[in-house]
Design a protein around this motif. Structure first.
Motif, PDB file in Angstrom:
ATOM      1  N   PHE A   1      20.461   8.924  -2.098  1.00 25.94           N
ATOM      2  CA  PHE A   1      19.346   8.471  -2.932  1.00 25.94           C
ATOM      3  C   PHE A   1      19.748   8.337  -4.394  1.00 25.94           C
ATOM      4  CE2 PHE A   1      15.738   9.148  -5.684  1.00 25.94           C
ATOM      5  CZ  PHE A   1      14.800   8.276  -5.160  1.00 25.94           C
ATOM      6  N   PHE A   2      20.441   9.350  -4.906  1.00 30.70           N
ATOM      7  CA  PHE A   2      20.720   9.356  -6.341  1.00 30.70           C
ATOM      8  C   PHE A   2      21.866   8.416  -6.712  1.00 30.70           C
ATOM      9  CE2 PHE A   2      18.452  13.356  -5.849  1.00 30.70           C
ATOM     10  CZ  PHE A   2      17.530  13.243  -6.876  1.00 30.70           C
ATOM     11  N   THR A   3      22.728   8.119  -5.755  1.00 27.25           N
ATOM     12  CA  THR A   3      23.895   7.315  -6.095  1.00 27.25           C
ATOM     13  C   THR A   3      23.752   5.856  -5.700  1.00 27.25           C
ATOM     14  OG1 THR A   3      24.827   8.145  -4.037  1.00 27.25           O
ATOM     15  CG2 THR A   3      25.578   9.187  -6.070  1.00 27.25           C
ATOM     16  N   GLU A   4      22.966   5.623  -4.632  1.00 29.01           N
ATOM     17  CA  GLU A   4      22.950   4.256  -4.118  1.00 29.01           C
ATOM     18  C   GLU A   4      21.589   3.590  -4.212  1.00 29.01           C
ATOM     19  OE1 GLU A   4      24.582   4.599  -0.172  1.00 29.01           O
ATOM     20  OE2 GLU A   4      26.121   5.953  -0.950  1.00 29.01           O
ATOM     21  N   ALA A   5      20.797   4.015  -5.213  1.00 27.89           N
ATOM     22  CA  ALA A   5      19.466   3.431  -5.366  1.00 27.89           C
ATOM     23  C   ALA A   5      19.600   1.935  -5.597  1.00 27.89           C
ATOM     24  CB  ALA A   5      18.739   4.085  -6.521  1.00 27.89           C
ATOM     25  N   LYS A   6      18.834   1.166  -4.842  1.00 34.70           N
ATOM     26  CA  LYS A   6      18.965  -0.286  -4.946  1.00 34.70           C
ATOM     27  C   LYS A   6      17.867  -0.909  -5.812  1.00 34.70           C
ATOM     28  CE  LYS A   6      19.474  -0.114  -0.331  1.00 34.70           C
ATOM     29  NZ  LYS A   6      19.997   1.237  -0.180  1.00 34.70           N
TER      30      LYS A   6
ATOM     31  N   GLU B   1      15.755   2.581 -12.912  1.00 34.24           N
ATOM     32  CA  GLU B   1      15.264   2.804 -14.270  1.00 34.24           C
ATOM     33  C   GLU B   1      14.710   4.217 -14.401  1.00 34.24           C
ATOM     34  OE1 GLU B   1      12.200   0.077 -15.635  1.00 34.24           O
ATOM     35  OE2 GLU B   1      11.905   1.456 -17.313  1.00 34.24           O
ATOM     36  N   PHE B   2      13.914   4.614 -13.382  1.00 40.30           N
ATOM     37  CA  PHE B   2      13.324   5.950 -13.414  1.00 40.30           C
ATOM     38  C   PHE B   2      14.412   7.017 -13.450  1.00 40.30           C
ATOM     39  CE2 PHE B   2      11.633   9.699 -11.171  1.00 40.30           C
ATOM     40  CZ  PHE B   2      10.556   9.981 -11.973  1.00 40.30           C
ATOM     41  N   LEU B   3      15.408   6.846 -12.600  1.00 36.15           N
ATOM     42  CA  LEU B   3      16.472   7.839 -12.527  1.00 36.15           C
ATOM     43  C   LEU B   3      17.276   7.876 -13.820  1.00 36.15           C
ATOM     44  CD1 LEU B   3      17.731   7.408  -8.852  1.00 36.15           C
ATOM     45  CD2 LEU B   3      16.349   9.257  -9.809  1.00 36.15           C
ATOM     46  N   SER B   4      17.478   6.725 -14.411  1.00 31.43           N
ATOM     47  CA  SER B   4      18.264   6.703 -15.641  1.00 31.43           C
ATOM     48  C   SER B   4      17.510   7.404 -16.770  1.00 31.43           C
ATOM     49  CB  SER B   4      18.594   5.260 -16.035  1.00 31.43           C
ATOM     50  OG  SER B   4      17.422   4.614 -16.474  1.00 31.43           O
TER      51      SER B   4
ATOM     52  N   HIS C   1       9.581  16.954 -10.872  1.00 35.10           N
ATOM     53  CA  HIS C   1      10.394  16.197 -11.814  1.00 35.10           C
ATOM     54  C   HIS C   1      11.757  16.842 -12.022  1.00 35.10           C
ATOM     55  CE1 HIS C   1       6.779  13.959 -13.717  1.00 35.10           C
ATOM     56  NE2 HIS C   1       7.334  13.289 -12.738  1.00 35.10           N
ATOM     57  N   GLU C   2      11.979  17.936 -11.269  1.00 32.41           N
ATOM     58  CA  GLU C   2      13.261  18.645 -11.395  1.00 32.41           C
ATOM     59  C   GLU C   2      14.261  17.976 -10.456  1.00 32.41           C
ATOM     60  OE1 GLU C   2      13.781  21.283 -13.393  1.00 32.41           O
ATOM     61  OE2 GLU C   2      11.705  21.333 -14.110  1.00 32.41           O
ATOM     62  N   MET C   3      14.970  16.978 -10.976  1.00 26.99           N
ATOM     63  CA  MET C   3      15.839  16.187 -10.105  1.00 26.99           C
ATOM     64  C   MET C   3      16.979  17.007  -9.524  1.00 26.99           C
ATOM     65  SD  MET C   3      14.540  13.422  -9.702  1.00 26.99           S
ATOM     66  CE  MET C   3      12.912  13.292 -10.352  1.00 26.99           C
TER      67      MET C   3
END
Ligand SMILES: Nc1ncnc2c1ncn2[C@@H]1O[C@H](COP(=O)(O)OP(=O)(O)O)[C@@H](O)[C@H]1O
Ligand SMILES: [Mg+2]
Lengths: 254, 299
Positions: free
Chosen positions: A237-242, A248-251, A208-210
């Motif tokens: 991955f972190f910038t262009e997640a579609k 939502e998870f990343l946010s 979970h350590e992004m």
């Protein structure tokens, strides 16, 4: 039962190859067809919400969890066979758990030495020298004779990593190894993993350590409800997640 | 941590804690690892021992001589018999308790390990045996062994007689075995499953895991309940007197007969037997409780 054909594995091939892996616990289908490759020396991070099957997936790789359908090949050897040579597999694949699971009745040094001595039947003095070197490597010199109960969580986890490395694995699995640690000790464990990765160890880690995943991973897989929803190298991955689920998870987590 | 795979014999709920089975259990009520008996005995004040002795000694002065046979003479008789009662009687109770405990423990450990065997058949059979002997009245088991066992067995040409006390030992060893089996199973299952998984991931065999990892961790936990069962067993050894085996209670009765069966003899003689058992088991119970506290802090 098929005869197991010993195929020489070519290092240009994936060291771990998952194909359409399915796993159910009773009616609950936890893995619904997972496929991906890991190349030698690669670091792969698996992220996703709790309960999405990350632990189950990673434990399928060293046959701690038997799976129902699909294929996992480790260095060309199929894991999903009836008469699997578990010893051979587990010599190749080490695993570190969230709860450390050190043997509480043994000292740190003994924890590291036990498997090579008892399982690999290697000479004790040789193993001891290697174990001491490994304990130094995880920066725990001086703690050789401490019992797990006398060590902090981060120290225990590093002993667990050393214990796993003592079997000289080709692949290391890490299942949320920092999730149970105090924030201060998370770093010392991550440093150890980073060094390991830098030395070329193939690593599959659930985390979970992004920030750490972003720094260390060659490839990131996001799983949700038993499928890989999205994947890519950290740069994109972190910038262009579609996928909205990934976003939502990343946010939530970043 | 979520366990994603059942470990055979370990990763399951204990099948034994059926309240129904417990309720109808005459001796082994509750969990085998429960120290109720030792706790009760051990929590008596040491003064009880002295009080009991004092009462016994003061009996002649408390009771008035009603018949020709005075309580003083009864005590004098007891005094004469005491060496015999201890040497030929109580020593034999102790011997029975030792041999029974040894046999019961050896069989119980094996049965307990079978209760966590990978094979469900072995597991179920061991469980059934354990429950049967744990929940049967000890006296009934004694009688069954006594009446069904031959009084001699033939080995080749030799005929080996089986004395009654040997049969009594076997009869008492059955419930001890069953309870030790439960103690072993309970202790093993109290070790977190993460320990099994860690060992497995390091390629330990099941046997290595059990003997090198699991049992060393729970061995200490088994000692207090095991001692508790020893004390219960010792207290139960007079049961064998009903089968004619000569131990302290049998010999007390014989001694009283030799003294013409005066009713005044009953109190001193049986009181003495009580005192001896108490004096023997009380320190064991205290020790059991101490160990339990110590081990509880450790793990
Ligand atoms: N041994 C098991 N028996 C039944 N269900 C399980 C078992 N192990 C895991 N599960 C279930 O499988 C799902 C995925 O679990 P897990 O792989 O641990 O997810 P994650 O590691 O992503 O949080 C969860 O819903 C969990 O409850
Ligand atoms: Mg998990």
């Amino acid at each position: 039962m098929n005869a197991i054909v010993e195929t020489a594995w070519d290092p240009s091939q994936p060291i771990v190859a998952l194909r359409d892996v399915h796993k159910s616990f009773g009616k609950l289908e936890v893995l619904k067809g997972i496929s991906f490759d890991v190349m030698k020396g690669e670091v792969v991070c698996i992220i996703g919400p709790s309960g999405s099957g990350k632990s189950t997936l990673i434990r399928c790789v060293n046959a701690l969890t038997p799976f129902d359908a699909g294929s996992i090949k480790v260095e060309g050897q199929e894991v999903n066979v009836a008469h699997l040579d578990k010893l051979a597999l587990r010599k190749k694949v080490g695993i570190v758990f969230q709860q450390y699971n050190l043997f509480p009745h043994k000292t740190a040094l003994e924890n590291v030495m036990m498997a090579p001595v008892l399982v690999l039947k290697e000479p004790k003095d040789e193993v001891e020298a290697r174990a001491r070197a490994l304990i130094r490597k995880v920066r725990l010199e001086g703690k050789e004779d401490s019992y797990p109960g006398e060590l902090s969580g981060g120290q225990q986890q590093r002993v667990a990593i050393a214990r796993s490395l003592a079997m000289r694995p080709d692949i290391m699995l890490f299942d949320e190894v920092t999730a149970a640690l105090d924030p201060e000790t998370v770093k010392e464990v991550l440093v150890t993993i980073r060094e390991l990765a830098a030395e070329g160890m193939t690593c599959m880690l659930v985390t979970h350590e992004m920030g750490f995943a972003r720094e260390i991973a060659n490839h990131i897989y996001f799983t949700d409800r038993g499928v890989i929803v999205e994947h890519g190298p950290p740069a994109t991955f972190f910038t262009e997640a579609k996928d909205p689920r990934t976003r939502e998870f990343l946010s939530q987590i970043l | 941590m979520i366990r994603t795979r059942a470990i055979p014999g370990i990763g399951r709920d204990p099948t034994t804690d059926l309240p129904v089975l417990h309720r109808c259990s005459p001796v082994g009520a509750g969990l085998a690892a429960d120290l109720a008996f030792s706790r009760w005995l051990g929590s008596r004040s040491p003064w009880v021992l002295l009080g009991l002795a004092a009462l016994l000694a003061a009996w002649p002065f408390l009771a008035h001589a009603q018949s020709g046979y005075s309580t003083a003479r009864a005590f004098e008789a007891l005094w004469r018999w005491i060496p015999f009662l201890l040497r030929d009687g109580f020593a034999f109770n102790i011997l029975i308790s030792f041999v029974t405990m040894a046999i019961g423990t050896a069989a119980g450990v094996v049965l307990g390990l079978w209760q966590i065997a990978p094979s469900p058949w072995v597991r179920r059979t061991a469980w059934a045996i354990t429950q049967t002997f744990r929940n049967s009245p000890w006296l009934v088991l004694l009688f069954i062994v006594m009446l069904t066992f031959p009084f001699e067995i033939r080995i080749g040409d030799a005929i080996v007689p089986i004395p009654d006390w040997m049969k009594a030992v076997l009869g008492l060893a059955l419930p001890v075995m069953a309870n030790v089996s439960e103690v072993v199973r309970g202790a093993i299952q109290s070790v977190p499953t993460g320990q099994w998984e860690a060992s497995e991931s390091l390629a330990f065999s099941r046997r290595q895991t059990l003997w090198r990892i699991i049992l060393p961790q729970c061995f200490k936990r088994m000692i207090p309940p095991w001692m508790n069962w020893y004390a219960i067993l010792t207290m139960a050894t007079p049961l064998v007197s009903l089968l004619g085996v000569e131990e302290i209670v049998t010999l007390s009765r014989q001694a009283m007969e030799a003294e013409d069966n005066h009713p005044e003899l009953l109190m001193p003689f049986y009181g003495f037997a009580l005192l001896v058992f108490f004096a023997y088991c009380y320190p064991i119970a205290r020790w059991t409780i101490r160990l339990e506290r110590r081990f509880a802090v450790k793990l």
